[in-house]
Scaffold this active site. Structure first.
Site, PDB file in Angstrom:
ATOM      1  CB  SER A 290      11.908   5.152   5.878  1.00  0.00           C
ATOM      2  OG  SER A 290      10.892   4.261   6.319  1.00  0.00           O
TER       3      SER A 290
ATOM      4  NE  ARG B  53       3.590   7.019   1.865  1.00  0.00           N
ATOM      5  CZ  ARG B  53       3.873   5.796   2.292  1.00  0.00           C
ATOM      6  NH1 ARG B  53       4.466   4.933   1.493  1.00  0.00           N
ATOM      7  NH2 ARG B  53       3.550   5.428   3.512  1.00  0.00           N
TER       8      ARG B  53
ATOM      9  CG  ASN C 131       8.465  -1.422   0.878  1.00  0.00           C
ATOM     10  OD1 ASN C 131       7.792  -1.531   1.904  1.00  0.00           O
ATOM     11  ND2 ASN C 131       9.102  -0.303   0.571  1.00  0.00           N
TER      12      ASN C 131
ATOM     13  CD  GLU D 236       9.992  -6.802   6.683  1.00  0.00           C
ATOM     14  OE1 GLU D 236      10.233  -7.914   7.236  1.00  0.00           O
ATOM     15  OE2 GLU D 236       9.467  -5.850   7.277  1.00  0.00           O
TER      16      GLU D 236
ATOM     17  CB  ALA E 237       1.322   0.540   6.787  1.00  0.00           C
TER      18      ALA E 237
ATOM     19  CG  ASP F 295      -0.426 -17.154   9.048  1.00  0.00           C
ATOM     20  OD1 ASP F 295       0.585 -17.316   9.765  1.00  0.00           O
ATOM     21  OD2 ASP F 295      -1.592 -17.249   9.480  1.00  0.00           O
TER      22      ASP F 295
ATOM     23  CG  HIS G 162       4.442  -1.472  10.556  1.00  0.00           C
ATOM     24  ND1 HIS G 162       5.776  -1.745  10.787  1.00  0.00           N
ATOM     25  CD2 HIS G 162       4.418  -0.473   9.629  1.00  0.00           C
ATOM     26  CE1 HIS G 162       6.510  -0.934  10.041  1.00  0.00           C
ATOM     27  NE2 HIS G 162       5.715  -0.165   9.326  1.00  0.00           N
TER      28      HIS G 162
ATOM     29  CE1 TYR H  52       8.567   5.573   3.311  1.00  0.00           C
ATOM     30  CE2 TYR H  52       7.023   7.412   3.175  1.00  0.00           C
ATOM     31  CZ  TYR H  52       7.467   6.269   3.814  1.00  0.00           C
ATOM     32  OH  TYR H  52       6.818   5.821   4.934  1.00  0.00           O
TER      33      TYR H  52
ATOM     34  N   PRO I 115       0.790  -1.224   0.000  1.00  0.00           N
ATOM     35  CG  PRO I 115      -0.911  -1.543   1.559  1.00  0.00           C
ATOM     36  CD  PRO I 115       0.348  -2.167   1.034  1.00  0.00           C
ATOM     37  CG  ASN I 116      -0.420   4.274   1.113  1.00  0.00           C
ATOM     38  OD1 ASN I 116      -1.357   4.754   0.483  1.00  0.00           O
ATOM     39  ND2 ASN I 116      -0.563   3.751   2.320  1.00  0.00           N
TER      40      ASN I 116
ATOM     41  CG  HIS J 228      10.596  -1.577   5.706  1.00  0.00           C
ATOM     42  ND1 HIS J 228       9.237  -1.460   5.490  1.00  0.00           N
ATOM     43  CD2 HIS J 228      10.789  -2.737   6.364  1.00  0.00           C
ATOM     44  CE1 HIS J 228       8.633  -2.522   6.010  1.00  0.00           C
ATOM     45  NE2 HIS J 228       9.547  -3.311   6.548  1.00  0.00           N
TER      46      HIS J 228
ATOM     47  NE  ARG K 226       5.965   5.361  10.144  1.00  0.00           N
ATOM     48  CZ  ARG K 226       5.054   5.398   9.174  1.00  0.00           C
ATOM     49  NH1 ARG K 226       4.942   4.396   8.336  1.00  0.00           N
ATOM     50  NH2 ARG K 226       4.261   6.442   9.029  1.00  0.00           N
TER      51      ARG K 226
ATOM     52  NE  ARG L 290       9.239   7.200   9.080  1.00  0.00           N
ATOM     53  CZ  ARG L 290       8.423   6.808   8.099  1.00  0.00           C
ATOM     54  NH1 ARG L 290       8.755   5.795   7.320  1.00  0.00           N
ATOM     55  NH2 ARG L 290       7.284   7.450   7.887  1.00  0.00           N
TER      56      ARG L 290
END
Ligand code: DQA
Length: 144
Positions: A99, A18, A71, A95, A74, A84, A77, A23, A10-11, A97, A109, A104
């Site tokens: 940032s 953004r 990535n 994984e 959110a 799963d 989190h 970012y 998402p995002n 990220h 986060r 943060r």
């Protein structure tokens, strides 16, 4: 030829506009195009969705890729469903990220429910994190 699935949650479609101070200014299509230019010997498949279930469906199409760079945004989190799904996937997952989530201001986060089920986590190196993740997966395969 090795195929790596690059999955963005998402995002992340908003990269470039953004919170660029966090970012960066590169758009997602530019990030992906630069990765493909850099790793000419690899097939990179990219998928971005703002929907948890769509990301899970993509991961469950296990035939189409050898490993995954994700990535989760959110969802890292919050999403036990994504955790799963990754736990059940018999392929290496890294994984990423952009940032440094651990540094943060928002304490929510600082925890990822995805991290325990992936090979490793790269956080805080900007979009170079995707390059580092692919480098790891290449190394992993060359050893195998
Ligand atoms: C992010 C960090 C997450 O906390 C955030 O919700 C994102 C982006 C990152 O790439 O730094 O959407 O995953």
């Amino acid at each position: 030829m090795q195929t790596i699935l690059i999955l963005n949650g998402p995002n992340l479609n908003l990269l470039g506009t953004r919170e660029p101070e966090i970012y960066g200014k590169e758009t997602l299509p530019t990030v992906i195009a630069n990765l493909q230019r850099r790793f000419l010997d690899l097939t990179l498949k990219h998928y971005q969705s703002n929907h948890e279930g769509a990301l899970i469906d993509k991961l469950q199409e296990t035939d189409g890729f050898d490993s995954v760079v994700i990535n989760p945004g959110a969802l890292a989190h919050t999403s036990y469903a994504l955790a799963d799904c990754i736990r059940a996937l018999p392929k290496p997952v890294v994984e990423v990220h952009i940032s440094n989530v651990f540094g943060r201001a928002e304490t929510w986060r600082h925890q990822s429910v995805i991290s325990p089920v992936v090979a490793g986590v790269i956080s805080g190196f900007g979009v170079a994190g995707y390059v580092l993740a692919i480098d790891y997966l290449l190394h992993h395969y060359n050893k195998a």
